[in-house]
Design an enzyme around this catalytic site. Structure first.
Site, mmCIF file in Angstrom:
data_model
loop_
_atom_site.group_PDB
_atom_site.id
_atom_site.type_symbol
_atom_site.label_atom_id
_atom_site.label_comp_id
_atom_site.label_asym_id
_atom_site.label_seq_id
_atom_site.Cartn_x
_atom_site.Cartn_y
_atom_site.Cartn_z
ATOM 1 N N ASP A 56 0.806 -1.225 0.000
ATOM 2 C CA ASP A 56 0.000 0.000 0.000
ATOM 3 C C ASP A 56 0.836 1.270 0.000
ATOM 4 O OD1 ASP A 56 -2.208 -1.672 0.121
ATOM 5 O OD2 ASP A 56 -2.220 -1.666 2.311
ATOM 6 N N LYS A 76 1.790 2.033 -5.150
ATOM 7 C CA LYS A 76 2.322 1.452 -6.403
ATOM 8 C C LYS A 76 1.376 1.729 -7.568
ATOM 9 C CE LYS A 76 2.342 -2.515 -4.338
ATOM 10 N NZ LYS A 76 2.058 -2.095 -2.961
ATOM 11 N N GLY A 134 -4.618 -4.297 -3.742
ATOM 12 C CA GLY A 134 -5.611 -3.279 -4.069
ATOM 13 C C GLY A 134 -4.829 -2.055 -4.491
ATOM 14 N N HIS A 135 -4.820 -1.755 -5.783
ATOM 15 C CA HIS A 135 -4.001 -0.657 -6.315
ATOM 16 C C HIS A 135 -4.909 0.479 -6.770
ATOM 17 C CE1 HIS A 135 -0.422 -3.575 -7.181
ATOM 18 N NE2 HIS A 135 -0.787 -3.546 -5.922
ATOM 19 N N THR A 136 -4.659 1.652 -6.200
ATOM 20 C CA THR A 136 -5.564 2.785 -6.445
ATOM 21 C C THR A 136 -4.974 3.762 -7.450
ATOM 22 O OG1 THR A 136 -6.102 2.582 -4.101
ATOM 23 C CG2 THR A 136 -6.956 4.532 -5.239
ATOM 24 N N GLN A 154 1.947 -6.090 -3.192
ATOM 25 C CA GLN A 154 2.410 -6.184 -1.797
ATOM 26 C C GLN A 154 3.696 -5.357 -1.616
ATOM 27 O OE1 GLN A 154 1.396 -9.628 -3.284
ATOM 28 N NE2 GLN A 154 -0.518 -8.634 -2.802
ATOM 29 N N THR A 192 -9.597 -4.907 1.763
ATOM 30 C CA THR A 192 -10.470 -5.405 2.841
ATOM 31 C C THR A 192 -11.096 -4.284 3.668
ATOM 32 O OG1 THR A 192 -8.554 -5.549 4.295
ATOM 33 C CG2 THR A 192 -9.148 -7.549 3.089
ATOM 34 N N ARG A 227 -9.769 -2.724 5.972
ATOM 35 C CA ARG A 227 -9.260 -2.699 7.347
ATOM 36 C C ARG A 227 -8.425 -1.442 7.599
ATOM 37 N NH1 ARG A 227 -6.194 -8.298 7.681
ATOM 38 N NH2 ARG A 227 -5.840 -7.774 5.504
ATOM 39 N N ARG A 228 -8.455 -0.974 8.866
ATOM 40 C CA ARG A 228 -7.660 0.172 9.276
ATOM 41 C C ARG A 228 -6.185 -0.216 9.203
ATOM 42 N NH1 ARG A 228 -8.829 4.485 13.272
ATOM 43 N NH2 ARG A 228 -6.842 4.832 14.282
ATOM 44 N N LEU A 233 3.711 12.327 0.713
ATOM 45 C CA LEU A 233 4.509 13.320 1.431
ATOM 46 C C LEU A 233 3.606 14.402 2.021
ATOM 47 C CD1 LEU A 233 7.494 13.847 1.996
ATOM 48 C CD2 LEU A 233 7.592 15.208 -0.088
ATOM 49 N N ASP A 234 2.504 14.715 1.321
ATOM 50 C CA ASP A 234 1.545 15.726 1.784
ATOM 51 C C ASP A 234 0.971 15.379 3.159
ATOM 52 O OD1 ASP A 234 0.487 13.580 0.052
ATOM 53 O OD2 ASP A 234 -1.478 14.373 0.618
ATOM 54 N N GLY A 284 -0.126 13.867 -3.571
ATOM 55 C CA GLY A 284 -1.578 13.702 -3.514
ATOM 56 C C GLY A 284 -1.957 12.485 -4.338
HETATM 57 P P1 GDP Z 1 -0.798 0.277 -3.556
HETATM 58 O O1 GDP Z 1 -1.389 -0.986 -3.048
HETATM 59 O O2 GDP Z 1 0.669 0.354 -3.307
HETATM 60 O O3 GDP Z 1 -1.155 0.568 -4.976
HETATM 61 O O4 GDP Z 1 -1.436 1.445 -2.664
HETATM 62 P P2 GDP Z 1 -2.999 1.602 -2.278
HETATM 63 O O5 GDP Z 1 -3.742 2.040 -3.475
HETATM 64 O O6 GDP Z 1 -3.486 0.389 -1.560
HETATM 65 O O7 GDP Z 1 -2.904 2.728 -1.175
HETATM 66 C C1 GDP Z 1 -2.372 3.982 -1.434
HETATM 67 C C2 GDP Z 1 -3.441 5.030 -1.104
HETATM 68 O O8 GDP Z 1 -2.831 6.294 -1.035
HETATM 69 C C3 GDP Z 1 -4.504 5.147 -2.167
HETATM 70 O O9 GDP Z 1 -5.718 5.537 -1.554
HETATM 71 C C4 GDP Z 1 -3.990 6.275 -3.064
HETATM 72 O O10 GDP Z 1 -5.024 6.955 -3.768
HETATM 73 C C5 GDP Z 1 -3.368 7.166 -2.038
HETATM 74 N N1 GDP Z 1 -2.214 7.948 -2.508
HETATM 75 C C6 GDP Z 1 -1.225 7.603 -3.368
HETATM 76 N N2 GDP Z 1 -0.291 8.575 -3.438
HETATM 77 C C7 GDP Z 1 -0.695 9.546 -2.603
HETATM 78 C C8 GDP Z 1 -0.135 10.794 -2.201
HETATM 79 O O11 GDP Z 1 0.941 11.203 -2.617
HETATM 80 N N3 GDP Z 1 -0.842 11.521 -1.275
HETATM 81 C C9 GDP Z 1 -2.026 11.107 -0.763
HETATM 82 N N4 GDP Z 1 -2.637 11.871 0.135
HETATM 83 N N5 GDP Z 1 -2.573 9.941 -1.120
HETATM 84 C C10 GDP Z 1 -1.921 9.160 -2.003
HETATM 85 P P1 IMO Z 2 -0.930 -4.213 -2.209
HETATM 86 O O1 IMO Z 2 -0.485 -4.781 -3.536
HETATM 87 C C1 IMO Z 2 -0.970 -4.600 2.135
HETATM 88 C C2 IMO Z 2 -1.048 -8.680 3.744
HETATM 89 C C3 IMO Z 2 -2.314 -9.094 4.484
HETATM 90 C C4 IMO Z 2 -1.713 -10.056 5.504
HETATM 91 C C5 IMO Z 2 -0.614 -10.757 4.706
HETATM 92 C C6 IMO Z 2 -1.011 -12.109 4.131
HETATM 93 O O2 IMO Z 2 -2.233 -3.506 -2.266
HETATM 94 O O3 IMO Z 2 0.161 -3.427 -1.577
HETATM 95 P P2 IMO Z 2 -2.551 -12.819 2.075
HETATM 96 O O4 IMO Z 2 -4.008 -12.586 1.812
HETATM 97 O O5 IMO Z 2 -1.648 -12.282 1.024
HETATM 98 O O6 IMO Z 2 -2.242 -14.253 2.404
HETATM 99 O O7 IMO Z 2 -2.247 -11.999 3.440
HETATM 100 O O8 IMO Z 2 -0.272 -9.872 3.650
HETATM 101 N N1 IMO Z 2 -1.269 -8.174 2.374
HETATM 102 C C7 IMO Z 2 -1.198 -6.882 2.034
HETATM 103 N N2 IMO Z 2 -1.004 -5.783 2.799
HETATM 104 N N3 IMO Z 2 -1.076 -4.498 0.788
HETATM 105 C C8 IMO Z 2 -1.242 -5.585 0.010
HETATM 106 O O9 IMO Z 2 -1.222 -5.539 -1.325
HETATM 107 C C9 IMO Z 2 -1.351 -6.857 0.639
HETATM 108 N N4 IMO Z 2 -1.528 -8.115 0.185
HETATM 109 C C10 IMO Z 2 -1.460 -8.920 1.256
HETATM 110 O O10 IMO Z 2 -2.941 -7.992 5.096
HETATM 111 O O11 IMO Z 2 -1.100 -9.332 6.545
HETATM 112 MG MG MG Z 3 -2.923 -1.642 -1.799
#
Ligand code: GDP
Ligand code: IMO
Ligand code: MG
Length: 431
Positions: free
Chosen positions: A13, A16, A40-42, A224, A301, A303-304, A332-333, A415
């Site tokens: 998270d 990416k 979960g890639h946003t 991950q 998921t 989750r917090r 960074l923001d 952002g």
């Molecule tokens: P990933 O799994 O590595 O693709 O990351 P996630 O999408 O799970 O989580 C990153 C979260 O941070 C998402 O809600 C993005 O929209 C948000 N995000 C990404 N870059 C920035 C940033 O520079 N600033 C802020 N405030 N949010 C960001």
């Molecule tokens: P992205 O690509 C954050 C964590 C789960 C758990 C552990 C094992 O969005 O960064 P699994 O279901 O893979 O067997 O769970 O890995 N986990 C992640 N945490 N970002 C992810 O993916 C994750 N994918 C798995 O929360 O701790």
């Molecule tokens: Mg993610």
């Protein structure tokens, strides 16, 4: 011509999805090489948020997207995601989206086993995403897996399912005390998935290598993070695949000489979802500040996410394990508004500073984080689009990250939107 790998340096998270979406502009192909819909890639483009779990984050840039052999794919989730993208007007036909015939198929018993095992473990659970990822990789390793090449061969699939299901049902019923699954129901469901997905099933390795020979540029999208890697992470609190850059090759079928650069995505602080060690975790108001300002809830998921200070011990581990050539600093923001920031630069164990990241979780639990303090900043930097315009305190924080890791920062994200980014050096340039 350049082929670049993007990976997470922390526990996932890191942002990416945003960085892949941004850099996909310069690539011809984007390839996922491991993990599954635990990811979960946003991406946020023109105010609209899209979360992808399986489809590579190059899809919004109209690039050819591939799911490599190293990915475990839940066909129902893939179809749902394709329909969601098509409804948004995103092209998702067989020319845009391919899945490797060698990719493993996530089956209903994988999900049932994943969830039931976690339930049985109680307080000792890993905190998996419950998507069946671990059990699917387990079957791959024990050679009980079903691949896409099997899925699209109805008779063969039926036979293989008949061979494996009794064992799975035995385990589900007798050990996990769950309901058994019905062969006919699964076959019917998966046969429908096969019909829909068959045109997308391809030899990804051949296609990617051919594209590279034609001078096309490839972006490999990791899922991950480095510290969730099955070998190098905080085992057993990890996922079930290799998340490090080397797996871009194995998981998509290309040789290591094809890779020209590896970008490590670094959240400007640290987060973790699920259980497991987290030395720089903040269980106080600052942790709550980062969690709420950063909207740190899991994209898969909900989750917090646990939050803490930036940790350069784990970053340096990621630098070494992935051979990082550049960093992308995200969120960074979110750090703005804090008087003082801290960076964890070492772990002290029994009075000595650790030289490297410990393998033993017992040792890790006894490690005291060593912090250095650095001034924070009050300004909102989320609309700044040039490095020169960043406040000095922000530049100092970035400078410390570069000095402590020895890797140049190439991208700064301020952002969630695609355009809230400062590109200092495009990794596709000059290779
Ligand atoms: P990933 O799994 O590595 O693709 O990351 P996630 O999408 O799970 O989580 C990153 C979260 O941070 C998402 O809600 C993005 O929209 C948000 N995000 C990404 N870059 C920035 C940033 O520079 N600033 C802020 N405030 N949010 C960001
Ligand atoms: P992205 O690509 C954050 C964590 C789960 C758990 C552990 C094992 O969005 O960064 P699994 O279901 O893979 O067997 O769970 O890995 N986990 C992640 N945490 N970002 C992810 O993916 C994750 N994918 C798995 O929360 O701790
Ligand atoms: Mg993610």
């Amino acid at each position: 011509m350049a082929n670049i790998v993007i990976i997470g340096t922390q526990w996932g998270d890191e942002g990416k999805g945003k960085i892949v979406d941004l850099l996909a502009e310069y690539a011809d192909l984007v390839v996922r090489f491991q993990g599954g819909n635990n990811a979960g890639h946003t991406m946020v483009v023109k105010g609209e948020q899209v979360i992808s779990h399986l489809v590579p984050s190059g899809i919004l840039q109209g690039k050819i997207c591939m799911i490599g052999n190293g990915v475990v794919v839940d066909p129902a989730v893939l179809i749902e995601e394709m329909d969601y993208l098509i409804a948004k007007g995103v092209a998702c036909g067989p020319e845009q989206l391919m899945v490797s015939e060698r990719a493993q198929v996530i089956m209903p018993y994988h999900q049932a086993i994943d969830k039931a095992r976690e339930k049985k473990k109680g307080k000792d659970k890993i905190g998996t995403t419950g998507r069946g990822i671990g059990p699917a990789y387990e079957d791959k390793a024990t050679r009980h897996g079903l691949r896409f090449v099997d899925l699209v061969d109805a008779d063969g699939f039926n036979e293989k399912l008949a061979a494996i299901l009794p064992e799975k049902n035995f385990y589900l019923e007798k050990y996990l005390e769950e309901q058994p699954l019905d062969h006919g129901t699964i076959f019917k469901q998966y046969n429908a998935y096969a019909k829909r997905l068959a045109p997308h099933v391809a030899d990804v390795s051949v296609t990617v290598n051919r594209a590279m020979q034609e001078g096309k540029q490839v972006l490999f999208e990791g899922a991950q993070g480095t510290h969730l890697d099955i070998d190098h992470g905080t085992y057993p609190f990890v996922t079930s695949s290799n998340t490090v850059s080397g797996n871009a090759c194995c998981g998509s079928g290309v040789g290591p000489k094809a890779i020209n650069g590896v970008i490590g995505v670094v959240k400007a602080y640290t987060t973790r979802v699920g259980a497991g060690p987290f030395p720089s975790e903040l269980l106080d108001d600052v942790g709550n500040y980062l969690q709420s300002k950063g909207a740190e809830f899991g994209a898969t998921t909900g989750r917090r996410r646990r939050c803490g200070w930036l940790d350069t011990v784990i970053l340096n581990n990621a630098v070494r394990l992935n051979g990082l050539t550049g960093l992308a600093i995200t969120k960074l923001d979110v750090l703005g508004g804090l008087d003082q920031l801290r960076i964890c630069t070492g772990y002290r164990y029994k009075g000595k500073t650790m030289e490297s990241f410990p393998a033993s979780l017992k040792v890790l639990a006894q490690c005291e984080p060593v912090y250095e303090s650095i001034d924070g900043w009050k300004e909102d930097i989320s609309n700044i689009n040039r490095y020169e315009k960043l406040p000095d305190k922000v530049k100092q924080y970035l400078g410390r990250i570069e000095a402590l890791t020895g890797v140049p920062i190439q991208i700064i994200s301020v952002g969630p939107q695609r355009d809230q980014t400062i590109v200092l050096e495009n990794p596709f340039d000059g290779k």
